[in-house]
Design an enzyme around this catalytic site. Structure first.
Site, PDB file in Angstrom:
ATOM      1  N   SER A 178      -3.140  -9.326 -58.488  1.00  0.00           N
ATOM      2  CA  SER A 178      -2.810  -7.939 -58.788  1.00  0.00           C
ATOM      3  C   SER A 178      -2.143  -7.348 -57.555  1.00  0.00           C
ATOM      4  O   SER A 178      -2.667  -7.460 -56.447  1.00  0.00           O
ATOM      5  CB  SER A 178      -4.093  -7.164 -59.121  1.00  0.00           C
ATOM      6  N   GLU A 179      -0.964  -6.739 -57.751  1.00  0.00           N
ATOM      7  CA  GLU A 179      -0.155  -6.297 -56.620  1.00  0.00           C
ATOM      8  C   GLU A 179      -0.866  -5.313 -55.694  1.00  0.00           C
ATOM      9  O   GLU A 179      -0.501  -5.194 -54.531  1.00  0.00           O
ATOM     10  CB  GLU A 179       1.145  -5.641 -57.116  1.00  0.00           C
ATOM     11  N   ASN A 180      -1.876  -4.614 -56.204  1.00  0.00           N
ATOM     12  CA  ASN A 180      -2.562  -3.618 -55.372  1.00  0.00           C
ATOM     13  C   ASN A 180      -3.612  -4.253 -54.461  1.00  0.00           C
ATOM     14  O   ASN A 180      -4.344  -3.562 -53.771  1.00  0.00           O
ATOM     15  CB  ASN A 180      -3.181  -2.510 -56.235  1.00  0.00           C
ATOM     16  N   SER A 206      -0.376  -8.339 -49.858  1.00  0.00           N
ATOM     17  CA  SER A 206      -0.108  -8.618 -51.267  1.00  0.00           C
ATOM     18  C   SER A 206       1.369  -8.922 -51.492  1.00  0.00           C
ATOM     19  O   SER A 206       1.737  -9.883 -52.165  1.00  0.00           O
ATOM     20  CB  SER A 206      -0.522  -7.409 -52.109  1.00  0.00           C
TER      21      SER A 206
END
Lengths: 219, 184
Positions: free
Chosen positions: A54-56, A96
């Site tokens: 997940s990019e976050n 990330s």
């Protein structure tokens, strides 16, 4: 046959997501965009080890939590609350995107408004009308190893979305590897080759696809 | 040097000025420094430029500062959750520098790490690269992006010690870590 099969041609959103899931391989690290792409997570084959990123700032995303387990500090890229797995790890946004930009993610599935025959993608802005922002999409298409677009074949107004040249502001230039629509699947072996029609959805003919596609592709 | 304050207002005393640039942590409403945002709103400081991945929602997070028209410019990657933001931008009331999320994170990290500029493939061939220098490395085109210089960083941490070390919790870390590395 379901009523759907009898009355309409092509795949539903769930079926398109299931088709995208066929591109997963054991050991893959995968980033899924918001919308239809998140449905791909429901179709990971039994026994196959796939790590969702997940990019976050999370690796190893668990299922949606029960109400009494909701944690506001634990969300996915679509800002939905999720749960963690024993294998999960957390890191900051710079790390990330080092993963994303640095080519360490094997596959990403994104939606699109337009895809051009040269593999350009537009999915972040309609000038004067819709301007939500690109989020992580530009980094994803620039860095992830395999880019799969999942989208309806034509827009709500009936216009083709796989076209010769994008009319909307681009998210990336010459980046798309595979397109899965409700009617068909197109793929290209590299970024110098044209897209090839490799699969038709049930009930759909090559002529149906020709009628609704203005982009050049090989059959 | 004093690091622990008993209120957000006290912590911000003497640090705010019109036209300043603020870097804010947070992804959506996760990990946002709510009390610092409230104190900034109460101070009335205006014409602020804010570097933050998102812009809150109407009446929550940075959305509060947009409501009171204290923000002149946003440097963000996604603002789809905030209708007031979209309205102000389309009406020409708010300046926006749409920045890819990874580029924003790296601009904050680099700025704080003394890296004045760096090359990335993100945005090449799109409006993001317009007007910017590009350079070829190994046959591929990269675009030059600058580190971000902020006058102040507002951060949400989970635990802190008296030396100012922070621990973050789960996905509330996000932009707080790179934003904390303010370029002085």
């Amino acid at each position: 046959m379901t009523t759907h099969d009898l009355l309409t041609k092509g795949w539903t959103r769930d079926q398109m997501a299931a088709r995208a899931a066929k591109e997963l391989r054991d050991g893959y690290y995968v980033n899924l965009g918001i919308g239809i792409p998140t449905l791909v997570a429901n179709n990971i084959p039994e026994g196959m080890e796939v790590t969702l990123q997940s990019e976050n700032g999370m690796l190893g995303i668990g299922p949606f939590p029960y109400e009494d387990e909701v944690d506001p500090d634990l969300i996915n890229a679509g800002k939905q609350t999720i749960s963690e797995l024993p294998s999960s790890s957390y890191f900051d946004s710079a790390a990330s995107f080092a993963m994303i930009r640095g080519g360490h993610i094997d596959l990403t599935v994104l939606g699109a408004m337009e895809v051009s025959e040269k593999g350009d993608i537009a999915n972040w802005m309609i000038p004067g009308k819709m301007i939500k922002g690109m989020g992580g999409a530009m980094d994803l298409v620039a860095g992830v190893k395999k880019i799969i677009v999942v989208m309806e074949h034509v827009s709500k107004s009936g216009d083709p979305k796989f076209i010769p040249e994008c009319t909307l502001p681009l998210t990336g230039k010459n980046v798309v590897d595979m397109i899965i629509t409700d009617l068909a699947v197109f793929q290209r072996p590299d970024h110098d080759s044209p897209f090839k029609l490799i699969e038709l959805a049930p009930g759909v003919t090559a002529e149906d696809v020709r009628q609704k596609t203005t982009a050049h592709y090989v059959e | 040097m004093k690091k622990i304050y008993s209120s957000a207002e006290e912590a911000l005393d003497g640090l705010l000025f019109d036209g300043m640039t603020i870097a804010a942590g947070g992804f959506g409403l996760c990990g946002i420094p709510e009390r610092l945002i409230d104190a900034i709103q109460a101070s009335g400081v205006k014409d602020i430029t804010i570097a933050s991945n998102n812009a809150g929602i109407d009446n929550e997070g940075l959305g509060k500062l947009l409501r009171t028209k204290q923000v002149k410019k946003m440097i963000s990657s996604y603002v789809g959750e905030n209708k007031e933001f979209e309205r102000q931008f389309l009406a020409g009331e708010l300046e926006v520098e749409f920045t890819p999320q990874g580029t924003l994170a790296e601009r904050l990290r680099a700025g704080g790490a003394g890296i004045a500029g760096f090359y990335t493939k993100t945005g090449v061939g799109t409006v993001v690269a317009e007007g910017k220098e590009t350079k070829e490395f190994d046959g591929e085109t990269y675009v030059l992006e600058r580190g971000i210089r902020a006058d102040l960083s507002i951060i949400k941490g989970w635990k802190a010690d008296e030396s100012g070390n922070l621990i973050f919790r789960k996905t509330a870390r996000n932009f707080n870590q790179p934003a904390a590395r303010r370029f002085t």
